[in-house]
Motif scaffolding. Structure first.
Motif: not given
Length: 611
Positions: A255, A302, A359, A582
């Motif tokens: 990420y 996240h 996600t 990614m």
């Protein structure tokens, strides 16, 4: 007639006959004398009516090109406008086949005549003159100033003007060595050299899509900035080869995100350890740390709208216990201090994150999670099937607002790829289903009820057959539409894919449409599996994809608006590493990804500036 007049007249006729030779013959894709390695390039320029073959079905690649022909080819390639006040060369008559092209090239500053007012169109062009004309063509409505250090064995033969031109053309891969590491500026240019040079020129200027040709040099793009760090990578993750999507997608272990303090953060998971590295906005490394795994499996990360970090962990539940913790979502502050967690059980899961990606998105204090799982054993057939699963979490107190159990409200089975985005208070989901339904499907929920469901591309084959030929690559929200991208086989069981962009209007009465961004023909072995969709603003998006074409690996991108209309044609970025598994980082009008350096112990960041 005086002898000198006869000589002038004969010379004029010879010049005219060369200039008037048949340059424009019907396009052909089956020339008898075209080398296989260059066939596609020649055919492309012929199809675009830049250069032509001969009536006998030959292309004559080794035939020399004269100055008039080369000027004409450049004029056609750049689609030069007709000048309002042309300068006429006294040896180029209006009845000449190259008259129009020469005048356009002269007005554009690409060619110049001799001091006596002649252009000498029938004179065979040298590679030195080709370089000068090509360099001026490169600069026409462009700004390509990068140069390479000249290492040609005959560089002492270059004039001042041709030396600068050759240096630039070498850097951009438009011209290169003739033989034995010599550029040979006095050697004559032929039709094959003309095609290869113009082809590469148009590719650099973004006028056409190009194939990778590293033998002609390293392509450089003004919209792409490469920054190499002075620190070695922390992990051994293969950044270019981690996009694993066969029938089903997989969990991302990388990420890249920007925090509230303007720092660039890189999170990677390797061998059960979470590594976090922090960089300045200029990609100078400032710190690194490790984060402890809470359960045995990493599911996803996240960066929340509240400035906190969220990680979801999981563990297997083969005993099918309704009380066992299967998921744990942990909230960390900006310094990675653990703040709180929420544990999730009793969701009909034996294997979390199975056969799909994961996600997350956040909005108005809520965190949405969308992924897939292996379910409890089916009592009818004795099998454990796979389907999607979603959660909604209150980010402030980390309470579960919604958890899917045996039958989610947005149920898809199997779901091989999963994407989620907020649209105000609505939650938008995109799934790659193989059975129920057997399609790419978009669903919108409000207050945990599905209010919109659209099957975008339906797959052939039996319901539940794992092979679909499709790959789902991204979901974004524009002002008036939802956008979904990916690739799909040209025909069922075909070995060639094309990239699509589906546009789903938010208005219920409007129907979705699918735009094809590539147009590869059936059974041409063009593989497109890796696709990405990045949002610049509500009306500007970028689709990126990796294309494997006859062994060449290319990264492409195209800019579209919020209704799916192309703002720029697809463009290939030669010699640029693909993004891998990614989501690229979007900051303003830029998109950034990174590579762990194929030939150096560094991290290389690539930033695409979107006009």
């Amino acid at each position: 007639m005086r002898k000198e007049n006869w000589l002038f007249f004969i010379a004029f006729l010879l010049c005219l006959s060369v200039s008037m030779q048949p340059l424009y013959v019907q396009a052909s894709t089956s020339f008898k004398d075209v080398p296989a390695a260059h066939k596609s390039k020649i055919n492309l320029l012929v199809d675009k009516k830049i250069i032509t073959g001969y009536k006998d079905g030959t292309f004559r690649p080794n035939e020399n090109v004269n100055r008039g022909q080369f000027a004409l080819f450049i004029s056609r390639a750049l689609d030069l406008p007709k000048p309002s006040n042309p300068k006429f060369f006294k040896d180029v008559g209006e009845d000449s086949a190259v008259f129009d092209g020469i005048n356009k090239a002269q007005a554009a500053g690409i060619i110049q005549g001799y001091a006596d007012g002649r252009f000498k169109p029938g004179e065979t062009i040298t590679r030195g003159d080709m370089a000068i004309m090509l360099d001026r063509a490169l600069q026409y409505k462009g700004n390509y100033k990068e140069t390479s250090t000249l290492t040609y064995a005959d560089k002492n033969l270059f004039g001042a003007t041709s030396s600068k031109a050759i240096s630039r053309l070498t850097h951009y891969g438009i011209m290169g060595s003739h033989a034995d590491n010599k550029f040979a500026p006095k050697a004559y240019g032929n039709r094959l050299q003309t095609v290869l040079s113009i082809y590469q020129l148009l590719g650099i200027k973004g006028i056409i899509e190009v194939e990778l040709d590293l033998s002609r040099g390293k392509a450089v793009y003004p919209e792409l900035v490469k920054t190499s760090t002075n620190k070695a990578p922390v992990t051994d993750l293969t950044t270019g080869g981690d996009y694993r999507y066969e029938n089903a997608f997989s969990i991302s272990k990388r990420y890249l995100f920007k925090d509230a303090n303007g720092k660039i953060n890189l999170l990677e998971v390797e061998d059960g350890t979470i590594h976090v590295q922090q960089y300045t906005s200029g990609f100078s490394k400032v710190s690194q740390q490790k984060v402890k795994m809470e359960l045995s499996q990493f599911g996803g990360f996240h960066y929340g709208e509240d400035g906190n970090h969220y990680i979801i962990f999981g563990q297997d539940n083969y005993e099918e216990s309704n009380s066992k913790i299967v998921y744990r979502i942990v909230k960390y502050d900006s310094s990675w201090k653990k703040l709180s967690q929420v544990d999730i059980s009793d969701v009909y899961v034996t294997r979390p994150f199975h056969g799909s990606n994961l996600t997350m998105d956040s909005h108005d204090g809520k965190l949405a999670v969308h992924t897939a799982r292996e379910r409890y054993r089916n009592t009818k057939d004795g099998l454990r099937h796979q389907s999607n699963i979603s959660f909604l979490i209150n980010m402030k107190d980390m309470k579960v607002l919604y958890k899917a159990g045996q039958w989610p409200n947005n149920h898809v089975s199997y779901s091989f790829a999963t994407y989620v985005k907020f649209d105000g208070d609505k939650i938008v989901y995109a799934d790659h289903g193989d059975g129920a339904p057997r399609s790419f499907v978009l669903q919108v929920t409000e207050d945990n009820f599905v209010t919109k469901k659209e099957e975008l591309i339906k797959f052939q084959g039996e319901s539940g057959e794992n092979y679909t030929g499709g790959y789902l690559g991204g979901l974004e929200v524009s002002k008036d539409n939802y956008l979904v991208t990916g690739s799909n086989s040209v025909q069922y069981r075909d070995n060639t894919q094309n990239v699509f962009l589906s546009v789903i209007p938010k208005r219920k009465e409007s129907k979705p449409k699918t735009v094809w961004l590539t147009n590869h023909k059936s059974n041409t072995n063009v593989s497109i599996i890796e696709t990405h969709l990045s949002k610049i603003n509500d009306n500007k998006f970028v689709v990126l994809w990796k294309e494997i074409n006859r062994g060449d690996i290319l990264l492409y991108y195209v800019v579209v608006d919020g209704s799916g209309n192309m703002l720029k044609k697809p463009k290939a970025l030669l010699d640029v590493p693909n993004i891998g598994h990614m989501q690229p980082l979007v900051v303003g009008d830029t998109i950034t990804w990174y590579s762990n350096g194929y030939y150096s112990n560094t991290l290389d960041f690539y930033t695409l500036i979107v006009e």
